[in-house]
Scaffold this motif. Sequence first.
Motif, PDB file in Angstrom:
ATOM      1  N   GLU A  71       1.063  -1.108  -0.097  1.00  0.00           N
ATOM      2  CA  GLU A  71      -0.014  -0.012   0.008  1.00  0.00           C
ATOM      3  C   GLU A  71       1.024   1.292   0.021  1.00  0.00           C
ATOM      4  O   GLU A  71       1.994   1.223   0.658  1.00  0.00           O
ATOM      5  CB  GLU A  71      -0.776  -0.090   1.392  1.00  0.00           C
ATOM      6  N   VAL A  72       0.274   2.415  -0.569  1.00  0.00           N
ATOM      7  CA  VAL A  72       1.022   3.534  -0.724  1.00  0.00           C
ATOM      8  C   VAL A  72       0.143   4.686  -0.375  1.00  0.00           C
ATOM      9  O   VAL A  72      -1.019   4.406  -0.292  1.00  0.00           O
ATOM     10  CB  VAL A  72       1.604   3.835  -2.101  1.00  0.00           C
ATOM     11  N   GLN A  73       0.679   5.735   0.231  1.00  0.00           N
ATOM     12  CA  GLN A  73       0.048   6.988   0.805  1.00  0.00           C
ATOM     13  C   GLN A  73       0.504   7.852  -0.146  1.00  0.00           C
ATOM     14  O   GLN A  73       1.548   8.300   0.020  1.00  0.00           O
ATOM     15  CB  GLN A  73       0.028   7.105   2.021  1.00  0.00           C
ATOM     16  N   CYS A  74      -0.444   8.742  -0.723  1.00  0.00           N
ATOM     17  CA  CYS A  74       0.131   9.679  -1.817  1.00  0.00           C
ATOM     18  C   CYS A  74      -0.629  11.102  -1.071  1.00  0.00           C
ATOM     19  O   CYS A  74      -1.721  11.177  -0.752  1.00  0.00           O
ATOM     20  CB  CYS A  74      -0.434   9.407  -3.265  1.00  0.00           C
ATOM     21  N   GLU A  75       0.102  12.170  -1.241  1.00  0.00           N
ATOM     22  CA  GLU A  75      -0.426  13.500  -0.970  1.00  0.00           C
ATOM     23  C   GLU A  75      -0.057  14.540  -1.798  1.00  0.00           C
ATOM     24  O   GLU A  75       1.101  14.742  -1.979  1.00  0.00           O
ATOM     25  CB  GLU A  75      -0.027  14.052   0.727  1.00  0.00           C
ATOM     26  N   GLY A  76      -1.062  15.446  -2.216  1.00  0.00           N
ATOM     27  CA  GLY A  76      -0.754  16.509  -3.187  1.00  0.00           C
ATOM     28  C   GLY A  76      -1.811  17.484  -3.197  1.00  0.00           C
ATOM     29  O   GLY A  76      -2.715  17.399  -2.435  1.00  0.00           O
ATOM     30  N   THR A  77      -1.328  18.691  -3.834  1.00  0.00           N
ATOM     31  CA  THR A  77      -2.162  19.648  -3.560  1.00  0.00           C
ATOM     32  C   THR A  77      -2.562  20.104  -4.905  1.00  0.00           C
ATOM     33  O   THR A  77      -3.404  21.046  -5.287  1.00  0.00           O
ATOM     34  CB  THR A  77      -1.717  20.926  -2.920  1.00  0.00           C
ATOM     35  N   ASP A  78      -1.928  19.803  -6.191  1.00  0.00           N
ATOM     36  CA  ASP A  78      -2.135  20.221  -7.299  1.00  0.00           C
ATOM     37  C   ASP A  78      -2.663  19.152  -8.368  1.00  0.00           C
ATOM     38  O   ASP A  78      -2.307  17.920  -8.000  1.00  0.00           O
ATOM     39  CB  ASP A  78      -0.708  20.743  -8.082  1.00  0.00           C
ATOM     40  N   GLN A  79      -3.050  19.462  -9.368  1.00  0.00           N
ATOM     41  CA  GLN A  79      -3.339  18.516 -10.549  1.00  0.00           C
ATOM     42  C   GLN A  79      -2.447  19.201 -11.786  1.00  0.00           C
ATOM     43  O   GLN A  79      -2.522  20.394 -12.054  1.00  0.00           O
ATOM     44  CB  GLN A  79      -4.808  18.808 -10.900  1.00  0.00           C
ATOM     45  N   ASP A  80      -2.194  18.382 -12.696  1.00  0.00           N
ATOM     46  CA  ASP A  80      -1.323  18.740 -13.892  1.00  0.00           C
ATOM     47  C   ASP A  80      -2.423  18.636 -14.984  1.00  0.00           C
ATOM     48  O   ASP A  80      -3.680  18.640 -14.625  1.00  0.00           O
ATOM     49  CB  ASP A  80      -0.297  17.722 -14.110  1.00  0.00           C
ATOM     50  N   ARG A  81      -1.989  19.043 -16.098  1.00  0.00           N
ATOM     51  CA  ARG A  81      -3.203  19.188 -17.370  1.00  0.00           C
ATOM     52  C   ARG A  81      -3.888  18.214 -17.792  1.00  0.00           C
ATOM     53  O   ARG A  81      -4.701  18.045 -18.429  1.00  0.00           O
ATOM     54  CB  ARG A  81      -2.458  19.842 -18.528  1.00  0.00           C
TER      55      ARG A  81
END
Length: 179
Positions: A71-81
């Motif tokens: 299992e991975v945990q991913c955290e982000g705040t942006d989206q790409d195109r």
Amino acid sequence: MIRLVLIAMAVLVPAAATAETVAGVPRVVDGDSLVVDGRPIRLARIDAPEMKQPEGRYVLAALKRHIAGREVQCEGTDQDRYRRLVATCRIDGRSINAWLVGRGLAFAYWPFRDPVTLARRPCPDQSMPECHRTSPALLSIEDKARSAGRGLWRRDPLPTNPWCIRHPSGIDGWPIPCR
């Protein structure tokens, strides 16, 4: 009057970006893209070889072996195109993004890299958003991987920059002398 000001502020002042967290066993798409719980993810601040590059399949296989059904945990705040979440993903608290760069399997993102020598040129204007989409820690990890001759640098001290594969003719008529 106060109500008008509050409404204007709500409309005109952009909301602060909120972090999005996704967790699960991922499907590895390529060297810097995953799908986690149905959500497309682009690993932040790195650039892995494209699938049409000779190293692309090698990096894909290495990433699949590294994740190996965990299992991975991913955290982000942006989206790409492409509407992918741009995120840092972790296994047991350790960054997959940094793992790829440290093994020499991906470049640390730097938008002002010379396409031939791979030297990092300085940011021309600190007000440009591109100047802040990198990580000094990842740049340092890349330097160590390069010095140690790991991964992409094992056989070639100047591997082809993935940017050159995506933009072989340059951008906006600016020709890039990619090798």
